[in-house]
Design an enzyme around this catalytic site. Structure first.
Site, PDB file in Angstrom:
ATOM      1  N   HIS A   1      64.165   4.344 -79.979  1.00 47.46           N
ATOM      2  CA  HIS A   1      63.964   3.900 -78.594  1.00 47.46           C
ATOM      3  C   HIS A   1      62.790   2.929 -78.527  1.00 47.46           C
ATOM      4  O   HIS A   1      61.829   3.039 -79.298  1.00 47.46           O
ATOM      5  CB  HIS A   1      63.761   5.080 -77.638  1.00 47.46           C
ATOM      6  CG  HIS A   1      62.534   5.904 -77.876  1.00 47.46           C
ATOM      7  ND1 HIS A   1      61.309   5.604 -77.310  1.00 47.46           N
ATOM      8  CD2 HIS A   1      62.329   7.025 -78.612  1.00 47.46           C
ATOM      9  CE1 HIS A   1      60.421   6.513 -77.676  1.00 47.46           C
ATOM     10  NE2 HIS A   1      61.010   7.377 -78.472  1.00 47.46           N
TER      11      HIS A   1
ATOM     12  N   ASP B   1      61.172   2.112 -75.467  1.00 50.27           N
ATOM     13  CA  ASP B   1      60.232   2.371 -74.387  1.00 50.27           C
ATOM     14  C   ASP B   1      59.092   3.234 -74.899  1.00 50.27           C
ATOM     15  O   ASP B   1      59.211   3.912 -75.919  1.00 50.27           O
ATOM     16  CB  ASP B   1      60.928   3.047 -73.210  1.00 50.27           C
ATOM     17  CG  ASP B   1      61.492   4.419 -73.564  1.00 50.27           C
ATOM     18  OD1 ASP B   1      62.142   4.532 -74.627  1.00 50.27           O
ATOM     19  OD2 ASP B   1      61.283   5.378 -72.797  1.00 50.27           O
TER      20      ASP B   1
ATOM     21  N   ASP C   1      55.672   5.831 -82.071  1.00 50.31           N
ATOM     22  CA  ASP C   1      56.694   6.395 -81.182  1.00 50.31           C
ATOM     23  C   ASP C   1      57.142   5.356 -80.162  1.00 50.31           C
ATOM     24  O   ASP C   1      56.534   5.244 -79.106  1.00 50.31           O
ATOM     25  CB  ASP C   1      56.113   7.622 -80.488  1.00 50.31           C
ATOM     26  CG  ASP C   1      57.104   8.353 -79.602  1.00 50.31           C
ATOM     27  OD1 ASP C   1      58.312   8.150 -79.764  1.00 50.31           O
ATOM     28  OD2 ASP C   1      56.652   9.130 -78.740  1.00 50.31           O
TER      29      ASP C   1
ATOM     30  N   GLU D   1      63.869   6.909 -73.265  1.00 51.66           N
ATOM     31  CA  GLU D   1      63.688   8.223 -73.888  1.00 51.66           C
ATOM     32  C   GLU D   1      62.443   8.913 -73.364  1.00 51.66           C
ATOM     33  O   GLU D   1      62.431  10.133 -73.152  1.00 51.66           O
ATOM     34  CB  GLU D   1      63.617   8.072 -75.405  1.00 51.66           C
ATOM     35  CG  GLU D   1      63.716   9.388 -76.174  1.00 51.66           C
ATOM     36  CD  GLU D   1      62.395  10.122 -76.305  1.00 51.66           C
ATOM     37  OE1 GLU D   1      62.413  11.345 -76.538  1.00 51.66           O
ATOM     38  OE2 GLU D   1      61.328   9.477 -76.158  1.00 51.66           O
ATOM     39  N   GLU D   2      61.362   8.156 -73.156  1.00 54.68           N
ATOM     40  CA  GLU D   2      60.121   8.766 -72.683  1.00 54.68           C
ATOM     41  C   GLU D   2      60.209   9.229 -71.237  1.00 54.68           C
ATOM     42  O   GLU D   2      59.306   9.902 -70.749  1.00 54.68           O
ATOM     43  CB  GLU D   2      58.951   7.779 -72.847  1.00 54.68           C
ATOM     44  CG  GLU D   2      58.695   7.333 -74.270  1.00 54.68           C
ATOM     45  CD  GLU D   2      58.231   8.445 -75.202  1.00 54.68           C
ATOM     46  OE1 GLU D   2      58.223   9.614 -74.784  1.00 54.68           O
ATOM     47  OE2 GLU D   2      57.887   8.135 -76.358  1.00 54.68           O
TER      48      GLU D   2
ATOM     49  N   HIS E   1      52.038  10.021 -77.937  1.00 57.10           N
ATOM     50  CA  HIS E   1      51.756  10.251 -76.519  1.00 57.10           C
ATOM     51  C   HIS E   1      50.258  10.332 -76.235  1.00 57.10           C
ATOM     52  O   HIS E   1      49.869  10.484 -75.080  1.00 57.10           O
ATOM     53  CB  HIS E   1      52.425  11.533 -75.993  1.00 57.10           C
ATOM     54  CG  HIS E   1      53.907  11.502 -76.027  1.00 57.10           C
ATOM     55  ND1 HIS E   1      54.686  12.400 -75.336  1.00 57.10           N
ATOM     56  CD2 HIS E   1      54.779  10.686 -76.674  1.00 57.10           C
ATOM     57  CE1 HIS E   1      55.961  12.152 -75.550  1.00 57.10           C
ATOM     58  NE2 HIS E   1      56.042  11.110 -76.365  1.00 57.10           N
TER      59      HIS E   1
END
Length: 448
Positions: free
Chosen positions: A88, A90, A121, A152-153, A420
């Site tokens: 992903h 995003d 990520d 996805e996030e 994150h």
């Protein structure tokens, strides 16, 4: 052939590193409407990279109200299987640009790691796929479908619709998901267990309107104190989750446990702070539920006045052990909150937006055997099969949509990547090993 492929992979790394930096510079935070256009730019950049890697056709697609995703195809040679490569583009919000050692969207190398939001990520996952395809000069030995999602996030809210709308284009024999992590930079892993996720917003009400804390305080309580007492019932004295009706398991005996010192270092735990619960650390991280309060709506300290707060809200997140069910778990959490309201406080529980089914998979069959061999060759270390405490909602969606496909969950992160978190980073040596592992995997699937 393997030596030639190693040389080809090595030759792709400088360009892949440069393109990864290009992607990191795009603040594709789909969860923030202010960055919707940035997310579209990110998708177009990924599409252009796919074209440059020899894709026969490339499309930027989206479901109604959803983020842009990229679908690209490399046709299968006669008799070869088709492999879907997922990542992903995003990213998470930064958590405060001022807290980063270097600007989050200005990729910066320090001590062999590339720092930046999305560097691990999951733009590293995107570039792992692209670089592996470049190693075959755009002609991989198997059919390849590249699917790079853009939300996805945010919990992949429109993924089900995307899979339905593009089912034929995404159908494959093997699915490789590059959105997990390794136990260390030189130890590869296949992720076999993931916790699920549900969340709720709980509102506690005590009064119709604010009341003077001096005139009425004593016989009257305030909603914020009542909310704190209610939230405290989510754990017992040892820190175990106190919600009844949840699945609780233990880590398999053959899975090495994490050392407490490593956990404390990776998570930057303060001196003297005790770990919650009991049992092995791996069991607590993956095979038991975990509950956390992620936010509270109440007056800020700087804005507080001498009044009893009439109502307060909290956002409660519950991670589920593999084998649990999201609907049953959310009901159990709701019933717990409703049953433990102090002092007759009124409690309203509203389901949140996050739902992810727990995931478990048996790594049996030819694709998994090939993966173990390929990853061991690339990392010079046997593959570890482990679970992680995080939740990846779309994996269950893929398993349901394509029940005949083998699902391999891999990744390009390690415990120091801080997904994150502040100062997210990618270990560049591990990145090259991940690209080689994927190239060897594609080659092995073709030979099998």
């Amino acid at each position: 052939m393997s030596r030639d492929l190693r040389s080809a992979v090595s030759a792709t790394i400088p360009g892949a590193r440069a393109d990864l930096e290009l992607l990191v510079r795009i603040p594709s935070i789909w969860a923030d409407p202010a960055h919707a256009e940035d997310t579209r730019r990110s998708a177009e950049a990924v599409a252009e990279l796919a074209r440059g890697a020899g894709a026969a056709d490339v499309s930027v697609v989206s479901a109604e109200g959803g983020a842009p995703a990229v679908v690209a195809h490399w046709p299968a040679p006669d008799g070869a299987p088709t492999v879907l490569l997922y990542a992903h583009h995003d990213v998470q919000p930064t958590g405060g640009d001022e807290l980063w050692t270097s600007p989050p969207f200005e990729p910066t190398e320090r001590n062999g790691r590339l720092y930046g939001r999305g560097a691990a990520d999951d733009k590293a996952g995107v570039m792992t796929h692209i670089a592996a395809l470049r190693a075959f000069e755009g002609r991989p030995p198997v059919g390849v479908t590249l699917f790079v999602e853009g939300e996805e996030e945010s919990g992949s809210p429109t993924l089900t619709a995307l899979l339905h709308q593009h089912r034929e284009a995404l159908a494959s024999d093997v699915i490789v998901i590059a959105d997990s992590s390794n136990p260390s930079v030189d130890v590869p892993a296949l992720t076999t267990h993931l916790r699920g996720l549900v969340d709720v917003v709980v509102e506690v009400s005590m009064l119709e309107r604010p009341a003077h804390s001096g005139v009425f305080g004593g016989p009257l309580g305030d909603a914020l104190t009542a909310l704190c007492r209610l939230l405290a019932t989510l754990h017992d004295e040892s820190g175990e989750v106190a919600i009844e009706g949840l699945v609780r398991g233990e880590a398999p005996a053959d899975v090495p446990d994490m050392q407490e010192e490593q956990l404390r270092s990776d998570a930057a735990v303060l001196d003297g702070v005790k770990l919650l619960g009991d049992g092995t650390i791996q069991g607590r991280l993956v095979h038991k539920p975990a509950v956390a309060v992620l936010g509270i709506d109440a007056p800020r300290v700087a804005e507080a006045s001498n009044v009893l707060i009439p109502r307060a809200r909290a956002f409660v997140s519950l991670r589920l052990a593999p084998g649990d069910d999201t609907a049953k778990a959310q009901l159990a959490l709701t019933r717990h909150l409703e049953a433990n309201a102090p002092w007759g406080a009124h409690v309203k529980v509203t389901p949140g937006g996050g739902v992810a089914e727990p995931f478990s998979i048996a790594t049996v069959g030819h694709p998994f055997d090939v993966a173990r061999s390929a990853f061991a060759a690339a990392y010079d270390h046997d593959v570890v099969e482990h679970g992680i405490g995080g939740s990846i909602p779309f994996i269950a969606e893929f398993a349901r949509a394509f029940p005949g496909a083998a699902v391999l969950v891999t990744g390009v992160g390690d415990p120091a990547s801080r997904w994150h978190g502040i100062d997210e980073s990618l270990h560049l040596g591990m990145f090259e090993r991940a690209v080689l592992a994927e190239a060897l995997l594609l080659q092995g699937l073709a030979e099998g």
